[in-house]
Design a protein around this motif. Sequence first.
Motif, PDB file in Angstrom:
ATOM      1  N   TYR A   1       0.832  -1.200   0.000  1.00  0.00           N
ATOM      2  CA  TYR A   1       0.000   0.000   0.000  1.00  0.00           C
ATOM      3  C   TYR A   1       0.870   1.255   0.000  1.00  0.00           C
ATOM      4  O   TYR A   1       0.598   2.211  -0.731  1.00  0.00           O
ATOM      5  CB  TYR A   1      -0.934  -0.038   1.217  1.00  0.00           C
TER       6      TYR A   1
ATOM      7  N   LEU B   1       2.285   1.732  -3.435  1.00  0.00           N
ATOM      8  CA  LEU B   1       1.224   2.206  -4.328  1.00  0.00           C
ATOM      9  C   LEU B   1       0.921   3.679  -4.096  1.00  0.00           C
ATOM     10  O   LEU B   1       0.765   4.444  -5.063  1.00  0.00           O
ATOM     11  CB  LEU B   1      -0.039   1.359  -4.161  1.00  0.00           C
ATOM     12  N   MET B   2       0.873   4.114  -2.843  1.00  0.00           N
ATOM     13  CA  MET B   2       0.605   5.532  -2.571  1.00  0.00           C
ATOM     14  C   MET B   2       1.676   6.425  -3.187  1.00  0.00           C
ATOM     15  O   MET B   2       1.365   7.475  -3.761  1.00  0.00           O
ATOM     16  CB  MET B   2       0.493   5.793  -1.069  1.00  0.00           C
TER      17      MET B   2
ATOM     18  N   TRP C   1       0.968   6.431  -6.835  1.00  0.00           N
ATOM     19  CA  TRP C   1      -0.251   7.182  -7.153  1.00  0.00           C
ATOM     20  C   TRP C   1       0.036   8.683  -7.170  1.00  0.00           C
ATOM     21  O   TRP C   1      -0.564   9.428  -7.935  1.00  0.00           O
ATOM     22  CB  TRP C   1      -1.377   6.876  -6.165  1.00  0.00           C
ATOM     23  N   GLU C   2       0.953   9.122  -6.314  1.00  0.00           N
ATOM     24  CA  GLU C   2       1.328  10.539  -6.301  1.00  0.00           C
ATOM     25  C   GLU C   2       2.110  10.906  -7.558  1.00  0.00           C
ATOM     26  O   GLU C   2       1.941  11.993  -8.101  1.00  0.00           O
ATOM     27  CB  GLU C   2       2.165  10.862  -5.063  1.00  0.00           C
TER      28      GLU C   2
ATOM     29  N   ASP D   1       3.717   8.494 -10.865  1.00  0.00           N
ATOM     30  CA  ASP D   1       4.044   7.205 -11.480  1.00  0.00           C
ATOM     31  C   ASP D   1       5.455   7.260 -12.070  1.00  0.00           C
ATOM     32  O   ASP D   1       6.036   8.335 -12.222  1.00  0.00           O
ATOM     33  CB  ASP D   1       3.011   6.891 -12.562  1.00  0.00           C
TER      34      ASP D   1
ATOM     35  N   LEU E   1       3.074   1.853 -12.447  1.00  0.00           N
ATOM     36  CA  LEU E   1       1.806   1.211 -12.132  1.00  0.00           C
ATOM     37  C   LEU E   1       1.248   0.490 -13.349  1.00  0.00           C
ATOM     38  O   LEU E   1       1.362   0.971 -14.475  1.00  0.00           O
ATOM     39  CB  LEU E   1       0.775   2.256 -11.700  1.00  0.00           C
TER      40      LEU E   1
ATOM     41  N   ASN F   1      -3.189   0.830 -10.587  1.00  0.00           N
ATOM     42  CA  ASN F   1      -3.862   2.128 -10.611  1.00  0.00           C
ATOM     43  C   ASN F   1      -5.315   2.006 -10.180  1.00  0.00           C
ATOM     44  O   ASN F   1      -5.844   2.885  -9.490  1.00  0.00           O
ATOM     45  CB  ASN F   1      -3.759   2.746 -12.007  1.00  0.00           C
ATOM     46  N   ASP F   2      -5.970   0.897 -10.546  1.00  0.00           N
ATOM     47  CA  ASP F   2      -7.372   0.685 -10.169  1.00  0.00           C
ATOM     48  C   ASP F   2      -7.555   0.563  -8.654  1.00  0.00           C
ATOM     49  O   ASP F   2      -8.628   0.885  -8.141  1.00  0.00           O
ATOM     50  CB  ASP F   2      -7.941  -0.554 -10.855  1.00  0.00           C
TER      51      ASP F   2
ATOM     52  N   ARG G   1      -6.430   2.398  -6.508  1.00  0.00           N
ATOM     53  CA  ARG G   1      -6.557   3.753  -5.960  1.00  0.00           C
ATOM     54  C   ARG G   1      -8.001   4.026  -5.531  1.00  0.00           C
ATOM     55  O   ARG G   1      -8.244   4.592  -4.467  1.00  0.00           O
ATOM     56  CB  ARG G   1      -6.110   4.772  -7.006  1.00  0.00           C
ATOM     57  N   LYS G   2      -8.952   3.603  -6.342  1.00  0.00           N
ATOM     58  CA  LYS G   2     -10.372   3.812  -6.014  1.00  0.00           C
ATOM     59  C   LYS G   2     -10.757   3.030  -4.757  1.00  0.00           C
ATOM     60  O   LYS G   2     -11.476   3.526  -3.892  1.00  0.00           O
ATOM     61  CB  LYS G   2     -11.248   3.390  -7.191  1.00  0.00           C
TER      62      LYS G   2
ATOM     63  N   ALA H   1      -9.572   4.709  -1.538  1.00  0.00           N
ATOM     64  CA  ALA H   1     -10.048   6.072  -1.267  1.00  0.00           C
ATOM     65  C   ALA H   1     -10.675   6.238   0.115  1.00  0.00           C
ATOM     66  O   ALA H   1     -10.555   7.298   0.735  1.00  0.00           O
ATOM     67  CB  ALA H   1     -11.032   6.505  -2.349  1.00  0.00           C
TER      68      ALA H   1
END
Length: 153
Positions: free
Chosen positions: A49, A52-53, A56-57, A59, A106, A111-112, A114-115, A118
């Motif tokens: 995680y 990924l964070m 996400w900020e 790539d 990613l 990337n998916d 991320r939702k 949230a």
Amino acid sequence: MKSQTITTNTSPTPQIGDQLCFALYSTSLAMSKLYRKLLKKMGITYSQYLVLMVLWEQDQQTVNDIGQKLVLDSATLTPLLKRMEAQELITRVRAASDERQVIISLTKAGNDLRKAAADLPVSVLCATECSTDEVKNLKDQILALRASIMKTV
């Protein structure tokens, strides 16, 4: 440098309940358990995680850049990234300009997520039973503590 003595008991030996290190350690364990529960349905670990964070900020980052942001060395980060690649959350590609550098990107699946992630901050905030301001102040104090400690190590 400030020098002060903290005394909360009269015992000549350190008591675990009086130690800041144990309070931080046991709180970190509790936070990890909370995230493990929340992330289970996403199929990722807390360490994944965090990676990924970072992605996400922004790539497409090098392993070194990710390691610096997460305060992890490449020996710890590389096996984690290999597992994430096997799960098809990221890709690892050697940089054309410098083959010693590996670029982490990613995938659509990464990337998916991320939702799905949230709502995690709200769930964690609720679990703390603190206000947003209290959590922000606590985080700022912990970061200041870390900075102070890092000056001496």
